[in-house]
Design a protein around this motif. Structure first.
Motif, PDB file in Angstrom:
ATOM      1  N   LYS A  85       1.269  10.818  -2.461  1.00 18.81           N
ATOM      2  CA  LYS A  85       1.505  12.240  -2.215  1.00 18.81           C
ATOM      3  C   LYS A  85       2.593  12.438  -1.235  1.00 18.81           C
ATOM      4  O   LYS A  85       3.226  13.179  -1.074  1.00 18.81           O
ATOM      5  CB  LYS A  85      -0.074  13.000  -1.923  1.00 18.81           C
ATOM      6  N   THR A  86       2.365  11.571  -0.158  1.00 17.41           N
ATOM      7  CA  THR A  86       3.200  11.609   1.149  1.00 17.41           C
ATOM      8  C   THR A  86       4.499  10.721   0.955  1.00 17.41           C
ATOM      9  O   THR A  86       5.026  10.749   2.009  1.00 17.41           O
ATOM     10  CB  THR A  86       2.416  11.460   2.234  1.00 17.41           C
ATOM     11  N   GLN A  87       4.277   9.524   0.289  1.00 22.14           N
ATOM     12  CA  GLN A  87       5.317   8.642   0.169  1.00 22.14           C
ATOM     13  C   GLN A  87       5.322   7.593   1.016  1.00 22.14           C
ATOM     14  O   GLN A  87       6.146   6.695   1.500  1.00 22.14           O
ATOM     15  CB  GLN A  87       6.854   9.227  -0.092  1.00 22.14           C
ATOM     16  N   ASP A  88       4.339   7.636   1.995  1.00 23.29           N
ATOM     17  CA  ASP A  88       4.050   6.651   3.153  1.00 23.29           C
ATOM     18  C   ASP A  88       3.597   5.283   2.496  1.00 23.29           C
ATOM     19  O   ASP A  88       3.035   5.267   1.288  1.00 23.29           O
ATOM     20  CB  ASP A  88       2.749   7.095   3.992  1.00 23.29           C
ATOM     21  N   ARG A 144      -0.737   9.287   9.490  1.00 16.40           N
ATOM     22  CA  ARG A 144      -1.227   9.219   7.840  1.00 16.40           C
ATOM     23  C   ARG A 144      -1.236   7.802   7.488  1.00 16.40           C
ATOM     24  O   ARG A 144      -1.924   7.701   6.604  1.00 16.40           O
ATOM     25  CB  ARG A 144      -0.322  10.112   6.854  1.00 16.40           C
ATOM     26  N   LEU A 145      -0.808   6.948   8.340  1.00 14.27           N
ATOM     27  CA  LEU A 145      -0.825   5.477   7.910  1.00 14.27           C
ATOM     28  C   LEU A 145      -1.804   4.624   8.473  1.00 14.27           C
ATOM     29  O   LEU A 145      -2.052   3.631   8.176  1.00 14.27           O
ATOM     30  CB  LEU A 145       0.504   4.970   8.478  1.00 14.27           C
ATOM     31  N   GLY A 178       0.772  -1.201  -0.072  1.00 12.64           N
ATOM     32  CA  GLY A 178      -0.013  -0.121  -0.222  1.00 12.64           C
ATOM     33  C   GLY A 178       0.861   1.380  -0.048  1.00 12.64           C
ATOM     34  O   GLY A 178       1.759   1.125   0.841  1.00 12.64           O
ATOM     35  N   ASN A 199       1.030   5.928  -0.218  1.00 11.01           N
ATOM     36  CA  ASN A 199       0.174   6.956  -0.608  1.00 11.01           C
ATOM     37  C   ASN A 199       1.088   7.738  -1.528  1.00 11.01           C
ATOM     38  O   ASN A 199       2.129   8.155  -1.268  1.00 11.01           O
ATOM     39  CB  ASN A 199       0.003   7.663   0.533  1.00 11.01           C
ATOM     40  N   ARG A 221      -5.224   4.581   7.806  1.00  7.24           N
ATOM     41  CA  ARG A 221      -5.720   4.185   6.851  1.00  7.24           C
ATOM     42  C   ARG A 221      -5.559   3.039   6.099  1.00  7.24           C
ATOM     43  O   ARG A 221      -6.071   1.769   5.790  1.00  7.24           O
ATOM     44  CB  ARG A 221      -6.557   5.234   5.602  1.00  7.24           C
ATOM     45  N   LEU A 222      -4.015   3.223   5.585  1.00  6.25           N
ATOM     46  CA  LEU A 222      -3.377   2.196   5.045  1.00  6.25           C
ATOM     47  C   LEU A 222      -3.089   0.937   5.618  1.00  6.25           C
ATOM     48  O   LEU A 222      -3.366  -0.381   5.173  1.00  6.25           O
ATOM     49  CB  LEU A 222      -1.882   2.664   4.387  1.00  6.25           C
TER      50      LEU A 222
END
Length: 236
Positions: free
Chosen positions: A124-127, A148-149, A120, A122, A151-152
């Motif tokens: 935009k954030t590179q998470d 930010r993590l 998984g 993101n 949801r993933l």
């Protein structure tokens, strides 16, 4: 017509690999030469001392033990160089996007199934979120800001729970905050989980999870790390 050589391309030689390993490590630890010299000198000193202590204390015996000490000193220097190169690698990887994938794919051994690619991302954030499956169950590794993590990580956790009911699921976050795991301790932390899954169940879980996993190959992969360059070269 130019003739083609059937001989395969030779890889870097032993001394070339040692030189690369030394250069890589010295870039992080400037005091490396002094440590290696000290290890060799101590080895020689111990060998000479043994030569004087073991009768008969003849010159040939001292020289022989001195050479033996030199060989052990060189071996000790190689061990020190290898361990310091590993520390240097983790220092360079720390905080870089994609570092977790590199560690998971190279440091866990055969008891765990992991991929260098995240399950998984993101864009935009590179998470990124990585998944590891082994005898200790399923481990979900989050790389990036914990907030930010969420949801993933939750999406991946629910996906695993649907097809692997009863299998332990652990979540780790890479970082240096409270409850986080430093990148240098990631593989050791995963290996420390108690074995609660037999090999047959582990293989079944791998197949089930892979069958429901969505491919992320079309998504942008976090940039900032080239595993081939970040990895400390090791002598063969």
């Amino acid at each position: 017509m130019a003739s083609r050589s059937s001989a395969p391309d030779k890889g870097p030689g032993f001394f070339s690999q040692i030189r690369s390993l030394y250069t890589f490590t010295k870039a992080e630890f400037s005091w490396l030469p002094w440590v290696l010299v000290a290890v060799v000198v101590v080895g020689i000193g111990i060998g000479v001392l043994i030569g004087f202590l073991i009768p008969p204390a003849a010159i040939w015996s001292v020289i022989l033990w001195g050479v033996t000490g030199l060989l052990f000193g060189l071996l000790g220097a190689m061990i020190v160089l290898t361990r310091l190169s590993t520390r240097a690698m983790y220092i360079k990887l720390d905080g870089m996007p994609g570092a977790a994938g590199h560690v998971l794919s190279t440091s866990l051994g055969r008891s765990w199934v992991a991929s260098e690619m995240p399950v998984g991302v993101n864009p935009k954030t590179q998470d990124a979120v990585y998944r590891v499956i082994g005898r200790g169950g399923v481990v979900i590794v989050g790389e990036g800001a914990r907030g930010r993590l969420s949801r993933l990580v939750n999406d991946e956790k629910m996906k695993v729970q649907r097809v692997a009911s009863g299998v332990p699921i652990n979540v780790l976050y890479i970082g240096h905050g409270e409850g986080d795991v430093p990148i240098s301790k990631l593989s050791a932390t995963i290996k420390s989980f108690p074995k609660k899954v037999d090999r047959t169940t582990m293989a079944a879980v791998v197949k089930r999870v892979d069958s429901v996993s969505q491919s992320v190959t079309s998504l942008p992969i976090p940039k900032g790390i080239d595993p081939m360059r970040a990895r400390a070269p090791r002598p063969r």
